[in-house]
Design a protein around this motif. Structure first.
Motif, PDB file in Angstrom:
ATOM      1  N   SER A  32       0.809  -1.216   0.000  1.00  0.00           N
ATOM      2  CA  SER A  32       0.000   0.000   0.000  1.00  0.00           C
ATOM      3  C   SER A  32       0.843   1.268   0.000  1.00  0.00           C
ATOM      4  O   SER A  32       0.394   2.303  -0.491  1.00  0.00           O
ATOM      5  N   ASN A  33       2.083   1.198   0.528  1.00  0.00           N
ATOM      6  CA  ASN A  33       2.903   2.411   0.551  1.00  0.00           C
ATOM      7  C   ASN A  33       3.320   2.850  -0.853  1.00  0.00           C
ATOM      8  O   ASN A  33       3.564   4.035  -1.086  1.00  0.00           O
ATOM      9  N   VAL A  34       3.371   1.938  -1.798  1.00  0.00           N
ATOM     10  CA  VAL A  34       3.684   2.292  -3.182  1.00  0.00           C
ATOM     11  C   VAL A  34       2.575   3.182  -3.739  1.00  0.00           C
ATOM     12  O   VAL A  34       2.835   4.218  -4.356  1.00  0.00           O
ATOM     13  N   LEU A  35       1.342   2.804  -3.484  1.00  0.00           N
ATOM     14  CA  LEU A  35       0.206   3.607  -3.928  1.00  0.00           C
ATOM     15  C   LEU A  35       0.125   4.913  -3.150  1.00  0.00           C
ATOM     16  O   LEU A  35      -0.130   5.971  -3.736  1.00  0.00           O
ATOM     17  N   SER A  36       0.364   4.873  -1.848  1.00  0.00           N
ATOM     18  CA  SER A  36       0.268   6.076  -1.018  1.00  0.00           C
ATOM     19  C   SER A  36       1.262   7.150  -1.445  1.00  0.00           C
ATOM     20  O   SER A  36       0.899   8.322  -1.573  1.00  0.00           O
ATOM     21  N   ARG A  37       2.493   6.759  -1.695  1.00  0.00           N
ATOM     22  CA  ARG A  37       3.475   7.781  -2.080  1.00  0.00           C
ATOM     23  C   ARG A  37       3.196   8.313  -3.484  1.00  0.00           C
ATOM     24  O   ARG A  37       3.437   9.491  -3.761  1.00  0.00           O
ATOM     25  N   TYR A  38       2.650   7.482  -4.368  1.00  0.00           N
ATOM     26  CA  TYR A  38       2.231   7.984  -5.677  1.00  0.00           C
ATOM     27  C   TYR A  38       1.123   9.018  -5.506  1.00  0.00           C
ATOM     28  O   TYR A  38       1.158  10.087  -6.111  1.00  0.00           O
ATOM     29  N   ARG A  39       0.133   8.706  -4.680  1.00  0.00           N
ATOM     30  CA  ARG A  39      -0.995   9.622  -4.478  1.00  0.00           C
ATOM     31  C   ARG A  39      -0.538  10.956  -3.914  1.00  0.00           C
ATOM     32  O   ARG A  39      -0.972  12.017  -4.372  1.00  0.00           O
ATOM     33  N   VAL A  40       0.324  10.910  -2.918  1.00  0.00           N
ATOM     34  CA  VAL A  40       0.827  12.153  -2.308  1.00  0.00           C
ATOM     35  C   VAL A  40       1.556  12.991  -3.347  1.00  0.00           C
ATOM     36  O   VAL A  40       1.310  14.195  -3.493  1.00  0.00           O
ATOM     37  N   MET A  41       2.440  12.360  -4.099  1.00  0.00           N
ATOM     38  CA  MET A  41       3.203  13.122  -5.095  1.00  0.00           C
ATOM     39  C   MET A  41       2.322  13.585  -6.248  1.00  0.00           C
ATOM     40  O   MET A  41       2.570  14.646  -6.828  1.00  0.00           O
ATOM     41  N   ALA A  42       1.291  12.843  -6.592  1.00  0.00           N
ATOM     42  CA  ALA A  42       0.383  13.276  -7.653  1.00  0.00           C
ATOM     43  C   ALA A  42      -0.301  14.579  -7.252  1.00  0.00           C
ATOM     44  O   ALA A  42      -0.376  15.516  -8.055  1.00  0.00           O
ATOM     45  N   TYR A  43      -0.781  14.654  -6.020  1.00  0.00           N
ATOM     46  CA  TYR A  43      -1.450  15.874  -5.577  1.00  0.00           C
ATOM     47  C   TYR A  43      -0.475  17.031  -5.397  1.00  0.00           C
ATOM     48  O   TYR A  43      -0.772  18.158  -5.799  1.00  0.00           O
ATOM     49  N   VAL A  46      11.728  19.598  -9.544  1.00  0.00           N
ATOM     50  CA  VAL A  46      12.201  18.588  -8.591  1.00  0.00           C
ATOM     51  C   VAL A  46      11.043  17.683  -8.166  1.00  0.00           C
ATOM     52  O   VAL A  46      11.175  16.456  -8.127  1.00  0.00           O
ATOM     53  N   LEU A  47       9.902  18.294  -7.859  1.00  0.00           N
ATOM     54  CA  LEU A  47       8.742  17.501  -7.459  1.00  0.00           C
ATOM     55  C   LEU A  47       8.276  16.584  -8.591  1.00  0.00           C
ATOM     56  O   LEU A  47       7.863  15.448  -8.350  1.00  0.00           O
ATOM     57  N   PHE A  48       8.349  17.072  -9.822  1.00  0.00           N
ATOM     58  CA  PHE A  48       7.938  16.255 -10.955  1.00  0.00           C
ATOM     59  C   PHE A  48       8.862  15.054 -11.132  1.00  0.00           C
ATOM     60  O   PHE A  48       8.405  13.964 -11.461  1.00  0.00           O
ATOM     61  N   THR A  76       2.414  17.498  -6.889  1.00  0.00           N
ATOM     62  CA  THR A  76       2.855  17.928  -8.217  1.00  0.00           C
ATOM     63  C   THR A  76       1.749  18.692  -8.929  1.00  0.00           C
ATOM     64  O   THR A  76       2.012  19.705  -9.590  1.00  0.00           O
ATOM     65  N   ALA A  77       0.520  18.248  -8.790  1.00  0.00           N
ATOM     66  CA  ALA A  77      -0.601  18.931  -9.439  1.00  0.00           C
ATOM     67  C   ALA A  77      -0.784  20.342  -8.892  1.00  0.00           C
ATOM     68  O   ALA A  77      -0.992  21.292  -9.660  1.00  0.00           O
ATOM     69  N   VAL A  78      -0.681  20.489  -7.581  1.00  0.00           N
ATOM     70  CA  VAL A  78      -0.832  21.823  -6.979  1.00  0.00           C
ATOM     71  C   VAL A  78       0.300  22.738  -7.432  1.00  0.00           C
ATOM     72  O   VAL A  78       0.074  23.895  -7.811  1.00  0.00           O
ATOM     73  N   TRP A  79       1.527  22.234  -7.426  1.00  0.00           N
ATOM     74  CA  TRP A  79       2.653  23.066  -7.857  1.00  0.00           C
ATOM     75  C   TRP A  79       2.569  23.400  -9.338  1.00  0.00           C
ATOM     76  O   TRP A  79       2.991  24.480  -9.755  1.00  0.00           O
TER      77      TRP A  79
END
Length: 108
Positions: A3-14, A47-49, A16-19
């Motif tokens: 589940s941590n693979v999905l969680s870190r993707y989700r966090v970075m997706a949001y 960097v975030l991307f 990155t989207a906000v930035w």
């Protein structure tokens, strides 16, 4: 897949989207109204991307996505507002692949 693979993707997706939205507003302000500078915002988003690409690629390889789907998920980090629509869809699909081994609780 854990589940941590999905969680870190989700966090970075949001994130990155906000930035990306912040960067888009900064570009409009700079070139449309000659106000402000985009150097710092563009570097932060860059960097975030890169981190987003690494986490999305990790999720894609563990979920065994076809290359075209992986490219679409990666492109979502480049299109304003796209991540807000792509991320929930990817999350729904990936939740079924999570196989965390949770310890059984002892019953007394």
């Amino acid at each position: 897949m854990k589940s941590n693979v999905l969680s870190r993707y989700r966090v970075m997706a949001y994130i990155t989207a906000v930035w990306l939205l912040v960067f888009t507003v900064a570009i409009i302000a700079k070139y449309g109204f000659q106000v402000g500078d985009t150097m710092l915002i563009s570097q932060i988003h860059g960097v975030l991307f890169i981190v987003y690409v690494v986490f999305a690629f990790d999720l894609g390889t563990k979920a065994k996505w076809p290359f075209g789907k992986l490219l679409w998920v990666l492109a979502a980090g480049c299109i304003p507002f796209a991540s807000f629509f792509v991320e929930p869809k990817i999350t729904r699909e990936a939740r079924s692949l999570i196989t965390d081994a949770r310890p059984a609780t002892a019953k007394a």
